[in-house]
Scaffold this motif. Structure first.
Motif, short mmCIF file in Angstrom:
data_model
loop_
_atom_site.label_atom_id
_atom_site.label_comp_id
_atom_site.label_asym_id
_atom_site.label_seq_id
_atom_site.Cartn_x
_atom_site.Cartn_y
_atom_site.Cartn_z
N THR A 83 -0.05 39.11 -4.63
CA THR A 83 -1.86 39.51 -5.28
C THR A 83 -2.13 38.02 -6.80
O THR A 83 -3.49 37.77 -6.39
CB THR A 83 -1.63 40.53 -6.77
N ILE A 84 -1.41 37.74 -6.58
CA ILE A 84 -1.53 35.48 -7.45
C ILE A 84 -2.04 34.75 -6.50
O ILE A 84 -3.19 34.12 -6.58
CB ILE A 84 -0.27 34.80 -8.19
N ILE A 85 -1.84 34.77 -5.57
CA ILE A 85 -2.52 33.55 -4.12
C ILE A 85 -3.75 34.67 -4.27
O ILE A 85 -4.58 33.38 -4.17
CB ILE A 85 -1.39 33.73 -2.79
N GLN A 86 -4.22 35.60 -3.77
CA GLN A 86 -5.42 36.45 -3.37
C GLN A 86 -6.15 35.99 -4.59
O GLN A 86 -7.33 35.42 -4.63
CB GLN A 86 -4.80 37.92 -3.79
N VAL A 87 -5.75 36.56 -5.72
CA VAL A 87 -6.29 35.65 -6.67
C VAL A 87 -6.97 34.13 -7.40
O VAL A 87 -8.02 33.86 -8.25
CB VAL A 87 -6.15 36.46 -8.51
N PRO A 121 12.94 43.08 -4.11
CA PRO A 121 11.86 42.11 -3.33
C PRO A 121 10.26 42.68 -2.49
O PRO A 121 9.80 41.57 -2.82
CB PRO A 121 12.81 41.51 -2.36
N LEU A 122 10.19 43.36 -2.91
CA LEU A 122 9.03 44.49 -2.19
C LEU A 122 8.41 44.21 -3.76
O LEU A 122 6.48 43.43 -2.62
CB LEU A 122 9.48 45.72 -1.94
N ILE A 123 8.40 44.36 -4.55
CA ILE A 123 7.50 44.55 -5.49
C ILE A 123 6.67 42.79 -5.58
O ILE A 123 5.80 42.76 -6.20
CB ILE A 123 7.91 45.31 -6.75
N LEU A 124 8.44 42.15 -5.66
CA LEU A 124 7.76 40.43 -5.78
C LEU A 124 6.81 40.35 -4.92
O LEU A 124 6.13 39.63 -5.24
CB LEU A 124 8.75 39.95 -5.82
N PHE A 125 7.37 40.65 -3.76
CA PHE A 125 6.31 40.69 -2.77
C PHE A 125 4.73 40.41 -2.75
O PHE A 125 4.21 39.82 -2.54
CB PHE A 125 6.62 40.87 -1.31
N VAL A 126 4.35 41.77 -3.35
CA VAL A 126 3.41 42.38 -3.27
C VAL A 126 2.38 41.33 -4.79
O VAL A 126 1.19 40.71 -5.06
CB VAL A 126 3.23 43.30 -3.83
N MET A 127 3.73 40.88 -5.96
CA MET A 127 2.78 40.36 -6.87
C MET A 127 2.68 39.31 -6.86
O MET A 127 1.24 37.87 -6.64
CB MET A 127 3.94 40.45 -8.48
N ALA A 128 3.67 38.54 -6.12
CA ALA A 128 3.17 37.25 -5.18
C ALA A 128 1.94 37.07 -4.75
O ALA A 128 0.78 36.20 -4.86
CB ALA A 128 4.80 36.71 -4.13
N HIS A 153 -8.10 36.66 1.17
CA HIS A 153 -8.73 38.64 2.08
C HIS A 153 -7.67 38.62 2.63
O HIS A 153 -7.58 39.36 3.61
CB HIS A 153 -9.62 37.92 3.18
N VAL A 154 -6.25 38.51 2.34
CA VAL A 154 -5.12 39.25 2.76
C VAL A 154 -4.72 40.33 2.00
O VAL A 154 -3.22 40.45 2.54
CB VAL A 154 -3.84 38.23 3.21
N THR A 155 -5.05 40.63 0.76
CA THR A 155 -4.49 41.46 -0.62
C THR A 155 -4.31 42.64 0.79
O THR A 155 -3.07 43.30 0.77
CB THR A 155 -5.37 41.91 -1.44
N TRP A 156 -5.10 43.76 1.06
CA TRP A 156 -5.42 44.77 1.53
C TRP A 156 -3.86 44.59 2.65
O TRP A 156 -3.25 46.25 3.49
CB TRP A 156 -6.17 45.38 1.77
N LEU A 157 -4.11 43.66 3.85
CA LEU A 157 -3.31 43.84 5.08
C LEU A 157 -1.34 43.78 4.61
O LEU A 157 -0.45 44.42 5.22
CB LEU A 157 -3.30 42.12 5.80
N CYS A 158 -1.44 42.80 2.90
CA CYS A 158 -0.06 43.05 2.79
C CYS A 158 0.16 44.42 1.97
O CYS A 158 0.83 44.91 1.87
CB CYS A 158 0.38 42.29 1.59
#
Length: 362
Positions: free
Chosen positions: A182-186, A173-180, A192-197
């Motif tokens: 990242t997709i939203i950021q792209v 779930p941690l990895i899925l969270f980051v991937m999701a 601009h939420v990538t680095w907070l996540c």
């Protein structure tokens, strides 16, 4: 740059500073692990600053174009390195593993490629009027970033399995969270939420790794006595088997060869236990020269025992003075773990006695 993003960046910095202090004060992390977490936290903070710079200077007079290009280059280039730093943390050995060295080479190659292609605007471009835009092959960055995340996930799962960590499924779930995220950021670059996540991920990762290492015996890499007590306290098992091990005449090894060589013997025996039993249960060091295994299925006991004895014999080719190991077991039948342990100990003492009798007769 709006106030919302300023608040996010301030929170990001506060959390990262707090984590750096926590890492410095940690008594469970090795110097190498502290160095890896520091590098990851500093990289995240640095990339967050670079993102702020790009937002501030974008659209300013052309004199700031060089700063816009530099900030975007470093931000895009260093992003995959965060995951590499976290993989570096996982390895307790002093020397870098070959796959980590390979990942570092790929990261350096990516940085060189990104630098060489700046004039072409392949991944990103900054116009003569100092306006940033994504390049036609922006997906190269996305592939590198996702590749780094997958590398971190695979390394973590493998390490957690090696360390018999029971909560390794939490990695997914941690990895899925980051991937999701990242997709939203792209898809929505204005958020601009990538680095907070990513900061949140690194904090959760720190907690996860610390908990995993707290369960381990430092010398052998097996689960420690505290983990054994927590796992077995007040639990009544059925269907499994408790296997106990005791190193014979270990005091003589320490007296004759020294404690360093004694530790080498313990580590070698623990390695044989883990390789023989870890696929079928949990392996513990519960005392100075005492080990045990909680086997989930008693039907695997005979096969595991034969493999253990074979590995122990092979290990003697590396450590000539490796002592013998006594072995005992008892099935779980719903009673308290203390009673099961007593029965397993009695079986082990009988094993010791019979072997001494055989030696005496021979």
């Amino acid at each position: 740059m709006n106030g919302y993003f300023c608040v996010l960046t301030t929170i990001d910095f506060f959390v990262l500073c707090f984590m750096c202090i926590l890492t410095y004060l940690s008594e469970t992390l090795s110097k190498k692990q502290k160095r890896g977490f520091f590098l990851a936290f500093v990289l995240i903070a640095g990339i967050s600053v670079l993102e702020v710079i790009t937002l501030v200077v974008d659209g300013l007079p052309p004199g700031y174009r060089w700063l816009n290009i530099t900030a975007n280059y470093l931000g895009f280039g260093l992003s995959p390195a965060v995951c590499i730093c976290l993989v570096y943390v996982l390895d307790r050995k002093t020397a870098l593993r070959r796959e980590i060295r390979t990942a570092v080479r790929i990261e350096i190659g990516y940085l060189i490629f990104l630098f060489v292609t700046i004039p072409c605007g392949i991944v990103f471009s900054v116009s003569a009027d100092n306006i940033y835009s994504r390049g036609p092959h922006f997906y190269i960055y996305v592939i590198m970033y996702f590749g780094a995340i997958l590398y971190l996930s695979a390394s973590t799962v493998i390490t957690a399995r090696e360390f018999q960590n029971r909560s390794r499924l939490l990695i997914y779930p941690l990895i899925l969270f980051v991937m999701a995220e990242t997709i939203i950021q792209v898809a929505l670059p204005e958020l601009h939420v990538t680095w907070l996540c990513v900061t949140l991920l690194s904090v959760l990762y720190f907690i996860y790794c610390s908990e995993m290492w707290n369960q381990l015996d430092a010398l052998t890499g097996l689960l420690n006595q505290n983990s054994y007590l927590k796992q077995t306290g007040g639990v009544r098992y059925k269907g499994g088997v408790l296997v106990v091990f005791d190193v014979d005449d270990f005091k003589q090894i320490n007296d004759q060869y020294g404690h360093i060589q004694g530790d080498l013997c313990l580590a070698g025996i623990a390695e044989c236990i883990k390789k023989s039993y870890a696929n079928f249960g949990y392996c513990y060091r519960i005392g100075g020269d005492e080990f045990c295994v909680l086997l989930k299925n008693g039907g695997n006991e005979g096969r595991c025992k034969q493999e253990f004895l074979q590995r122990l014999q092979e290990k003697r080719g590396e450590i000539a003075f490796l002592p013998t190991v006594s072995y005992g077991s008892a099935p779980f039948s719903g009673e308290d773990i203390v009673k099961v342990k007593d029965r397993a100990d009695q079986d082990m003492y009988q094993y010791k006695k019979e072997r001494k009798n055989r030696k005496r007769l021979s």
